[in-house]
Scaffold this motif. Structure first.
Motif, short mmCIF file in Angstrom:
data_model
loop_
_atom_site.label_atom_id
_atom_site.label_comp_id
_atom_site.label_asym_id
_atom_site.label_seq_id
_atom_site.Cartn_x
_atom_site.Cartn_y
_atom_site.Cartn_z
N PHE A 161 0.99 -1.48 -0.24
CA PHE A 161 -0.16 -0.06 -0.13
C PHE A 161 0.73 1.62 -0.17
N ALA A 162 2.21 1.12 -0.43
CA ALA A 162 2.97 2.58 0.37
C ALA A 162 3.00 3.50 -1.02
N ARG A 163 2.72 4.32 -1.04
CA ARG A 163 2.63 5.31 -1.58
C ARG A 163 3.36 5.30 -3.26
N GLU A 164 4.83 4.70 -3.61
CA GLU A 164 5.61 4.87 -4.64
C GLU A 164 5.24 3.35 -5.33
N VAL A 165 4.38 2.51 -4.84
CA VAL A 165 4.24 1.40 -5.39
C VAL A 165 2.39 1.93 -5.77
N PHE A 166 1.55 2.31 -5.13
CA PHE A 166 -0.29 2.47 -4.89
C PHE A 166 -0.63 2.74 -6.36
N GLU A 167 0.02 3.36 -6.90
CA GLU A 167 -0.27 3.55 -8.54
C GLU A 167 -0.58 2.13 -9.87
N ALA A 168 1.44 1.64 -9.24
CA ALA A 168 1.11 0.66 -10.05
C ALA A 168 0.68 -0.35 -9.60
N ASN A 169 0.59 -0.88 -8.55
CA ASN A 169 -0.56 -1.81 -7.73
C ASN A 169 -2.53 -1.27 -8.54
N LEU A 225 -10.09 -15.72 -16.50
CA LEU A 225 -9.33 -16.82 -14.92
C LEU A 225 -7.43 -16.25 -15.86
N LYS A 226 -7.28 -16.24 -16.84
CA LYS A 226 -5.61 -16.54 -17.57
C LYS A 226 -5.77 -15.01 -17.09
N ARG A 227 -6.04 -14.15 -17.85
CA ARG A 227 -5.59 -12.81 -17.23
C ARG A 227 -5.67 -11.89 -15.89
N LEU A 228 -6.58 -12.55 -14.37
CA LEU A 228 -6.09 -12.86 -13.63
C LEU A 228 -5.03 -13.60 -13.24
N ASP A 229 -4.48 -14.77 -13.58
CA ASP A 229 -3.77 -15.58 -13.19
C ASP A 229 -1.82 -14.72 -13.41
N ALA A 230 -2.16 -13.74 -14.96
CA ALA A 230 -1.28 -12.70 -15.04
C ALA A 230 -0.37 -11.27 -14.26
N LEU A 231 -1.52 -11.12 -12.99
CA LEU A 231 -1.70 -10.29 -12.57
C LEU A 231 -0.47 -9.90 -11.44
N THR A 232 -0.07 -8.69 -11.59
CA THR A 232 1.00 -8.76 -10.72
C THR A 232 1.84 -7.66 -9.92
N VAL A 233 1.76 -7.78 -9.02
CA VAL A 233 1.59 -6.46 -7.73
C VAL A 233 2.82 -6.51 -7.04
N ALA A 234 3.05 -5.23 -6.78
CA ALA A 234 4.69 -4.54 -6.48
C ALA A 234 4.44 -4.31 -4.65
N GLY A 235 6.27 -4.85 -3.89
CA GLY A 235 5.66 -5.05 -2.68
C GLY A 235 6.08 -6.30 -2.40
N GLU A 236 6.28 -6.41 -0.99
CA GLU A 236 6.17 -6.93 -0.15
C GLU A 236 4.62 -7.28 0.58
N ARG A 237 3.86 -8.68 1.47
CA ARG A 237 2.73 -8.22 1.52
C ARG A 237 2.19 -7.78 2.87
N GLU A 238 3.39 -8.12 3.64
CA GLU A 238 3.91 -7.90 5.52
C GLU A 238 4.69 -6.74 5.54
N VAL A 239 4.71 -6.07 6.54
CA VAL A 239 5.82 -5.65 6.90
C VAL A 239 6.51 -5.79 7.84
#
Length: 294
Positions: free
Chosen positions: A195-203, A264-278
């Motif tokens: 959720f960090a500001r620097e990755v929020f837009e990418a996510n 489902l394939k489109r959703l499988d291909a999603l990428t996310v920036a940043g670790e999931r937890e602090v």
């Protein structure tokens, strides 16, 4: 089918004290049962959730698959170390306490909330051979997929259900958040790397794909996120949490949403920036126990 997670009663992201009451539980659980959402999932550390749930199900206990957890004595927050207890004596004490709070003589599913680093636990295959493991609860969503390489295939092999918590990406996959500034000042998610500001837009780009698929189905983005999980296997039971009846009703609609193979394939291909937890105590997120010594 999906379930209902009562973690909101512990105000995990900094909600106001008066957001979770006995009346809230009565309305939420009554509505969930009316919708066919029968798994109610709590913990002995989710604020007053067990007491509130106990009152709400008092006249409908036979309609509920009731789950709760034990093990957390102290979380690793504000610089304090995590204290996890899985010793048999402690487990007996906590189940008796939970049964009293819930006003029932049994729970249908009892989990160890976190792994006790001081109490040996059988490797999953050995434990399953001694007494079948019913379910594993872990974070799993379109943007938290750590379990897919090893844990989920093993659960499929052994017939163990998976109960995903955080199935809506801690709120991000609902599409309701459009910028970092939408998070209240006291919201814990401001500290979380994804959720960090620097990755929020990418996510948000990942969320836009979810939103696009939702539009094609005249559905809500959160319903798409839940439908994706439900498509993984028949015994995957997501447990979204909310303190609002309207949102609970919306979430339940995800069970009737059928995604196409291409979606489902489109959703499988999603990428996310940043670790999931602090960054927390290592054993908090990836529990490791000592060997049995035999």
């Amino acid at each position: 089918m999906d379930g209902y997670r009562a973690m909101g009663f512990a105000r995990p992201y900094g909600q106001a004290e008066d957001h979770a009451t006995d009346d809230t539980a009565d309305a939420l659980i009554g509505r969930s049962l009316d919708l066919g959402v029968t798994l109610v999932n709590s913990s002995d550390v989710y604020g007053g959730s067990e007491e509130a749930i106990g009152k709400a199900i008092a006249r409908r206990r036979d309609q509920v698959v009731l789950a709760t957890k034990f093990g957390i004595v102290q979380g690793p927050f504000d610089g304090a170390p995590a204290i996890i207890n899985g010793r048999p004596k402690y487990v007996r004490e906590r189940i008796e306490r939970s049964l009293t709070r819930l006003g029932t003589d049994h729970v249908d599913l009892y989990y160890q909330h976190r792994v006790d680093p001081d109490t040996p636990i059988e490797e999953i295959r050995r434990a399953h051979a001694v007494h079948p493991i019913t379910a594993v609860q872990t974070e799993w969503s379109l943007w938290s997929r750590d379990l897919e390489d090893e844990v989920f295939p093993l659960c499929r092999e052994l017939g163990i259900s998976v109960i995903p918590y955080g199935p809506l990406g801690r709120g991000m996959l609902t599409g309701k958040l459009t910028s970092f500034d939408d998070l209240p000042e006291n919201d814990y998610r401001r500290k979380m790397p994804r959720f960090a500001r620097e990755v929020f837009e990418a996510n948000l780009a990942a969320v836009e794909i979810v939103r696009d698929i939702a539009t094609a189905h005249d559905a809500a983005p959160g319903q798409v996120a839940l439908a994706w999980l439900l498509a993984q296997a028949p015994d995957v039971v997501p447990i979204p949490g909310t303190l609002h009846v309207g949102r609970l009703t919306e979430n339940a609609g995800g069970a009737s949403l059928a995604l196409t193979g291409d979606e489902l394939k489109r959703l499988d291909a999603l990428t996310v920036a940043g670790e999931r937890e602090v960054s927390l105590d290592d054993n908090w997120s990836y529990g490791v126990t000592p060997p049995l010594g035999r």
